[in-house]
Design a protein around this motif. Structure first.
Motif, short mmCIF file in Angstrom:
data_model
loop_
_atom_site.label_atom_id
_atom_site.label_comp_id
_atom_site.label_asym_id
_atom_site.label_seq_id
_atom_site.Cartn_x
_atom_site.Cartn_y
_atom_site.Cartn_z
N ASN A 2 2.54 4.14 0.86
CA ASN A 2 2.95 2.77 1.13
C ASN A 2 2.87 2.46 2.62
O ASN A 2 2.60 3.32 3.46
CB ASN A 2 4.35 2.51 0.58
CG ASN A 2 5.41 3.40 1.22
OD1 ASN A 2 5.29 3.82 2.37
ND2 ASN A 2 6.46 3.68 0.48
N TRP A 3 3.14 1.19 2.95
CA TRP A 3 2.97 0.74 4.33
C TRP A 3 3.93 1.44 5.29
O TRP A 3 3.58 1.68 6.46
CB TRP A 3 3.16 -0.78 4.41
CG TRP A 3 4.56 -1.26 4.13
CD1 TRP A 3 5.04 -1.73 2.96
CD2 TRP A 3 5.65 -1.31 5.06
NE1 TRP A 3 6.37 -2.07 3.08
CE2 TRP A 3 6.76 -1.82 4.36
CE3 TRP A 3 5.80 -0.97 6.40
CZ2 TRP A 3 8.00 -2.00 4.97
CZ3 TRP A 3 7.04 -1.13 7.01
CH2 TRP A 3 8.12 -1.65 6.30
N LEU A 235 -1.00 -3.74 3.56
CA LEU A 235 -0.10 -3.48 2.44
C LEU A 235 1.29 -4.08 2.62
O LEU A 235 1.98 -4.35 1.64
CB LEU A 235 0.05 -1.96 2.23
CG LEU A 235 -1.24 -1.18 1.92
CD1 LEU A 235 -0.95 0.32 1.91
CD2 LEU A 235 -1.82 -1.62 0.59
#
Length: 286
Positions: A2-3, A235
């Motif tokens: 994830n980011w 993202l």
């Protein structure tokens, strides 16, 4: 991935880049170091694009976004180098803490990102912690802000923060239109082209391609920094990613203590704890 993880990776590699620059950049001017770093980054990322057959159809809108981003980042780099050369680091470096604050106002307009109230709180906590981490004493808490009104270098660095706060939105637009790898090679290639005259003419006749080998390792870490950052902003919200990247200041401090045997300041410790708290708020509730 994830980011948040990607932003954390970007902050760590950013710290490693600063260490590499400190180790390798003694023989180079800051202008040549900046151009050489961007030039090697361009070659590395270009190679990755070729290996993975990564290409996209170029549109007029992409070209405009690319030109605007490259001009803004090139201008910010020149101002940054000028401010570093002429100013007091204790007064000008805290100005960079305001990058996420600028993004809070810019990203809703340019990329239509709306952050939660608790997420905004997390951003502000990181900014406050980063500001404190760069202070020497509590007595000088407002000295960087006051210096903006009477010191050109501080004003220049505040301008750098504003420019980078705006250009990050164009990065997100460019990444969303293509991908992180293609956007990186396009923008960094254009930045290298823009900065070359400064490196060639401002180095007072000492410019030499043989010197650029010292910028290779900084370019490696910078490539990892840029690619993880561009992927992260594709993202997650730009202001969140940028705030987590501010932890790079904390990692740089830790590297200085462990590798360079520098002494830790009490304010640095307090600022680091506040920054980690803010990053936690963003990660959990943003």
């Amino acid at each position: 991935m994830n980011w948040f993880v990607l932003a954390l990776i970007s902050s760590i590699t950013l710290s490693l880049r600063e260490l590499a620059v400190k180790k390798a950049g003694k023989e180079l001017s800051s202008v040549v170091m900046s151009w050489g770093l961007n030039f090697f980054m361009f070659l590395i990322i270009l190679t990755l694009n070729v290996i993975f057959f990564n290409y996209h159809t170029i549109t007029i809108s992409f070209v405009w976004v690319l030109i605007i981003a490259a001009i803004l980042d090139s201008l910010a780099t020149v101002l940054y180098l000028w401010a570093i050369k002429e100013g007091d680091l204790s007064k000008i470096i805290p100005m960079l803490c305001f990058i996420p604050v600028v993004q809070l106002f810019v990203t809703p307009v340019l990329v239509h990102e709306n952050l939660s109230l608790i997420g905004i709180l997390g951003v502000l906590v990181v900014v406050f912690g980063s500001y404190i981490l760069n202070m020497k004493t509590w007595d000088g808490f407002l000295s960087p802000v006051k210096s903006v009104f009477k010191d050109k270098s501080s004003l220049m660095m505040l301008a750098v923060a504003c420019i980078w706060g705006v250009s990050s939105s164009f990065h997100k637009i460019g990444v969303n239109q293509t991908d992180a790898l293609f956007w990186a090679v396009s923008e960094i290639g254009l930045i290298s082209l823009f900065l070359f005259p400064f490196a060639f003419w401002l180095d007072k006749g000492n410019f030499s391609f043989s010197k650029l080998k010292n910028t290779f390792w900084p370019a490696i870490f910078s490539t990892l920094t840029v690619l993880s950052y561009y992927t992260a902003i594709s993202l997650g919200p730009v202001a969140y990613v940028s705030s987590v990247r501010r932890l790079g200041v904390l990692f740089t401090m830790l590297i200085g203590i462990i590798v360079l045997k520098e002494k830790v300041k009490r304010l640095s410790f307090v600022g680091g704890i506040i920054m980690i708290t803010g990053a936690g708020i963003i990660s959990l509730f943003g």
